[in-house]
Design an enzyme around this catalytic site. Sequence first.
Site, mmCIF file in Angstrom:
data_model
loop_
_atom_site.group_PDB
_atom_site.id
_atom_site.type_symbol
_atom_site.label_atom_id
_atom_site.label_comp_id
_atom_site.label_asym_id
_atom_site.label_seq_id
_atom_site.Cartn_x
_atom_site.Cartn_y
_atom_site.Cartn_z
ATOM 1 N N ASP A 32 1.116 -1.365 -0.070
ATOM 2 C CA ASP A 32 0.101 -0.106 -0.204
ATOM 3 C C ASP A 32 0.383 0.836 -0.292
ATOM 4 O O ASP A 32 0.605 2.571 -0.833
ATOM 5 C CB ASP A 32 -0.695 0.401 1.548
ATOM 6 C CG ASP A 32 -1.580 -1.160 1.076
ATOM 7 O OD1 ASP A 32 -3.113 -0.848 1.231
ATOM 8 O OD2 ASP A 32 -1.319 -2.595 1.715
ATOM 9 N N GLU A 57 -5.006 7.721 0.047
ATOM 10 C CA GLU A 57 -5.162 6.483 1.302
ATOM 11 C C GLU A 57 -4.620 7.052 2.478
ATOM 12 O O GLU A 57 -4.738 7.063 3.550
ATOM 13 C CB GLU A 57 -5.959 6.099 1.007
ATOM 14 C CG GLU A 57 -6.357 4.590 2.691
ATOM 15 C CD GLU A 57 -6.683 3.605 2.322
ATOM 16 O OE1 GLU A 57 -6.661 2.875 0.846
ATOM 17 O OE2 GLU A 57 -7.291 2.787 3.443
ATOM 18 N N ASP A 120 -6.648 5.230 -4.445
ATOM 19 C CA ASP A 120 -6.234 3.924 -3.384
ATOM 20 C C ASP A 120 -5.551 3.389 -3.723
ATOM 21 O O ASP A 120 -5.764 2.451 -4.814
ATOM 22 C CB ASP A 120 -8.078 3.702 -3.457
ATOM 23 C CG ASP A 120 -8.061 2.563 -2.437
ATOM 24 O OD1 ASP A 120 -7.099 2.181 -1.862
ATOM 25 O OD2 ASP A 120 -9.221 2.476 -1.682
ATOM 26 N N HIS A 219 -18.490 -4.819 5.912
ATOM 27 C CA HIS A 219 -17.806 -3.470 5.013
ATOM 28 C C HIS A 219 -19.307 -3.345 4.554
ATOM 29 O O HIS A 219 -19.436 -2.081 3.893
ATOM 30 C CB HIS A 219 -16.820 -3.650 3.289
ATOM 31 C CG HIS A 219 -15.755 -3.992 4.152
ATOM 32 N ND1 HIS A 219 -14.272 -3.565 3.046
ATOM 33 C CD2 HIS A 219 -14.973 -3.564 5.473
ATOM 34 C CE1 HIS A 219 -13.686 -3.920 4.219
ATOM 35 N NE2 HIS A 219 -13.373 -4.211 5.598
ATOM 36 N N SER A 243 -13.160 -5.164 -3.417
ATOM 37 C CA SER A 243 -12.020 -3.581 -3.904
ATOM 38 C C SER A 243 -13.447 -3.094 -4.951
ATOM 39 O O SER A 243 -14.046 -3.445 -5.395
ATOM 40 C CB SER A 243 -10.889 -3.916 -4.956
ATOM 41 O OG SER A 243 -10.863 -4.435 -5.115
ATOM 42 N N LYS A 246 -15.505 -4.799 -8.173
ATOM 43 C CA LYS A 246 -16.632 -4.816 -8.322
ATOM 44 C C LYS A 246 -17.724 -4.441 -9.700
ATOM 45 O O LYS A 246 -17.867 -4.430 -9.971
ATOM 46 C CB LYS A 246 -17.491 -4.631 -7.075
ATOM 47 C CG LYS A 246 -17.355 -5.788 -6.394
ATOM 48 C CD LYS A 246 -18.136 -5.745 -4.992
ATOM 49 C CE LYS A 246 -17.522 -4.370 -3.809
ATOM 50 N NZ LYS A 246 -16.260 -5.108 -3.390
ATOM 51 N N ARG A 260 -24.179 -1.888 -1.579
ATOM 52 C CA ARG A 260 -23.022 -1.682 -0.446
ATOM 53 C C ARG A 260 -23.353 -1.115 0.482
ATOM 54 O O ARG A 260 -24.153 0.203 0.874
ATOM 55 C CB ARG A 260 -21.828 -0.735 -1.257
ATOM 56 C CG ARG A 260 -20.820 -0.252 -0.385
ATOM 57 C CD ARG A 260 -19.186 0.049 -0.698
ATOM 58 N NE ARG A 260 -17.913 0.377 0.531
ATOM 59 C CZ ARG A 260 -17.736 -0.962 0.000
ATOM 60 N NH1 ARG A 260 -17.529 -2.032 -0.413
ATOM 61 N NH2 ARG A 260 -16.871 -0.790 1.260
ATOM 62 N N ASP A 272 -12.483 5.516 -2.214
ATOM 63 C CA ASP A 272 -13.274 4.037 -2.641
ATOM 64 C C ASP A 272 -14.127 3.497 -3.710
ATOM 65 O O ASP A 272 -14.499 2.683 -4.198
ATOM 66 C CB ASP A 272 -13.451 3.653 -0.830
ATOM 67 C CG ASP A 272 -12.148 2.495 -0.296
ATOM 68 O OD1 ASP A 272 -11.947 2.490 -0.266
ATOM 69 O OD2 ASP A 272 -12.809 3.605 1.047
HETATM 70 N N1 LIG Z 1 -16.374 -1.058 8.245
HETATM 71 C C1 LIG Z 1 -16.014 -0.304 6.383
HETATM 72 N N2 LIG Z 1 -17.407 -0.348 6.071
HETATM 73 C C2 LIG Z 1 -17.250 -0.105 4.630
HETATM 74 N N3 LIG Z 1 -16.442 -0.074 4.796
HETATM 75 C C3 LIG Z 1 -14.497 -0.107 5.161
HETATM 76 C C4 LIG Z 1 -15.206 -0.876 6.620
HETATM 77 N N4 LIG Z 1 -13.390 -0.628 7.267
HETATM 78 C C5 LIG Z 1 -12.929 -0.446 5.580
HETATM 79 N N5 LIG Z 1 -13.612 0.090 4.448
HETATM 80 C C6 LIG Z 1 -13.201 -0.121 3.021
HETATM 81 O O1 LIG Z 1 -13.533 -1.054 2.595
HETATM 82 C C7 LIG Z 1 -12.691 -1.283 1.819
HETATM 83 C C8 LIG Z 1 -13.121 -2.215 0.965
HETATM 84 O O2 LIG Z 1 -13.611 -2.200 0.025
HETATM 85 P P1 LIG Z 1 -14.433 -4.031 -0.263
HETATM 86 O O3 LIG Z 1 -15.329 -4.702 0.796
HETATM 87 O O4 LIG Z 1 -15.389 -3.636 -1.498
HETATM 88 O O5 LIG Z 1 -13.373 -4.786 -0.498
HETATM 89 C C9 LIG Z 1 -11.473 -0.943 2.297
HETATM 90 O O6 LIG Z 1 -10.353 -0.162 0.645
HETATM 91 P P2 LIG Z 1 -8.942 -0.121 1.397
HETATM 92 O O7 LIG Z 1 -8.914 -2.032 1.590
HETATM 93 O O8 LIG Z 1 -8.263 0.573 0.717
HETATM 94 O O9 LIG Z 1 -8.708 0.389 2.517
HETATM 95 C C10 LIG Z 1 -12.188 0.642 3.195
HETATM 96 O O10 LIG Z 1 -11.724 2.196 2.872
HETATM 97 MG MG LIG Z 2 -10.087 1.458 -0.500
HETATM 98 MG MG LIG Z 3 -6.565 0.825 0.203
HETATM 99 MG MG LIG Z 4 -6.757 0.728 4.158
#
Ligand SMILES: Nc1ncnc2c1ncn2[C@@H]1O[C@H](COP(=O)(O)O)[C@@H](OP(=O)(O)O)[C@H]1O
Ligand SMILES: [Mg+2]
Ligand SMILES: [Mg+2]
Ligand SMILES: [Mg+2]
Length: 335
Positions: A32, A57, A120, A219, A243, A246, A260, A272
């Site tokens: 990252d 980020e 990101d 998430h 990520s 999708k 989402r 995001d």
């Molecule tokens: N409690 C939460 N609810 C929703 N999104 C969250 C979360 N905690 C982290 N994320 C976000 O969800 C992203 C990943 O999305 P997905 O679930 O679609 O893979 C993460 O990006 P990063 O991996 O860049 O930190 C982060 O920003």
């Molecule tokens: Mg992200």
């Molecule tokens: Mg990230």
């Molecule tokens: Mg992150």
Amino acid sequence: MKLMYCTIKVQKAILQSDVQSKSDKSPVTVADYGSQAVVSFVLERELPSESFSLVAEEDSGDLQNEEAQETLQRITKLVNDTLASDGTYSASSLSAEDVLAAIDSGKSEGGPHGRHWVLDPIDGTKGFLRGDQYAVALALLDEGKVVLGVLACPNLPLLPIGSHDDPSSHDKVGCLFFSQVGAGTEVQSLDGSPPIKVHVSSTENPEEASFFESFEAAHSLHDLSSSIANKLGVKAPPVRIDSQAKYGALSRGDGAIYLRFPHKGYREKIWDHAAGAIVVTEAGGVVTDAGGNPLDFSKGRYLDLDTGIIVTNPKLMPMLLKAVRESLDEKASSL
Ligand SMILES: Nc1ncnc2c1ncn2[C@@H]1O[C@H](COP(=O)(O)O)[C@@H](OP(=O)(O)O)[C@H]1O
Ligand SMILES: [Mg+2]
Ligand SMILES: [Mg+2]
Ligand SMILES: [Mg+2]
């Protein structure tokens, strides 16, 4: 492209010591930080410096203390190896301080005026750590609107993924989606095949529309999505991947809906969704909050919305919004 080899190499050889936990308990890895430093360094090199603004980020806070010095050395080596593997920047060698500065040039607050890059460096870090889907997502905001988006998805199969197969069972992977406002969305393979135009699914029949959601239940509320899908009459089980891959998959019609719904109190960040949103919109899709309002990227680092984000084609959107409204009402009355 070379940046992808950097993240791919790290994903294959990731060590426990390469992974840290941020203050919100989410993971961050050397990849990252390395990805953010490389993209930031290259953008700053290529663009006029007086107006350069990057909203990204990661920040270097956790890399400044004594215990983090070994990690910082690993990131610095990764950044220099990546730049050296690309002829254009082979003469550049960054010190650890240069790497920290490159990471921290992503501290811009964005906002409604001027141009801001939005990055990101690894989206879907949890998927990255599992060996699953992740994306490197870069977008450009101009006066608060997304005007350009690039989404690199190194593990996304070149062939469509569906509800019945395991994305990891495909052997040809690595997609690069690219969109410019008014010019559509194109995809090419990460090893450089000619780009082709993509379009979202044109299905009007929810029974044949499969839907995407986060792999991580933390998430997004999986129960709420399944209630919405039931109301719509969707037959296929959810396709759960990490990520903004999708958004990429949806832009070429692998499935027709993305739902989402974060847990209460979570605030969505612009990095995001910015690249993913233009990739889908330029492919003919619609991205809104749960109330049907367009996403507003002009409010700074956060998206100012409650409840959730929904994506589909214009034909299915009215039905989807109705199902979302009904499911949210049911959820509220059951509390
Ligand atoms: N409690 C939460 N609810 C929703 N999104 C969250 C979360 N905690 C982290 N994320 C976000 O969800 C992203 C990943 O999305 P997905 O679930 O679609 O893979 C993460 O990006 P990063 O991996 O860049 O930190 C982060 O920003
Ligand atoms: Mg992200
Ligand atoms: Mg990230
Ligand atoms: Mg992150």
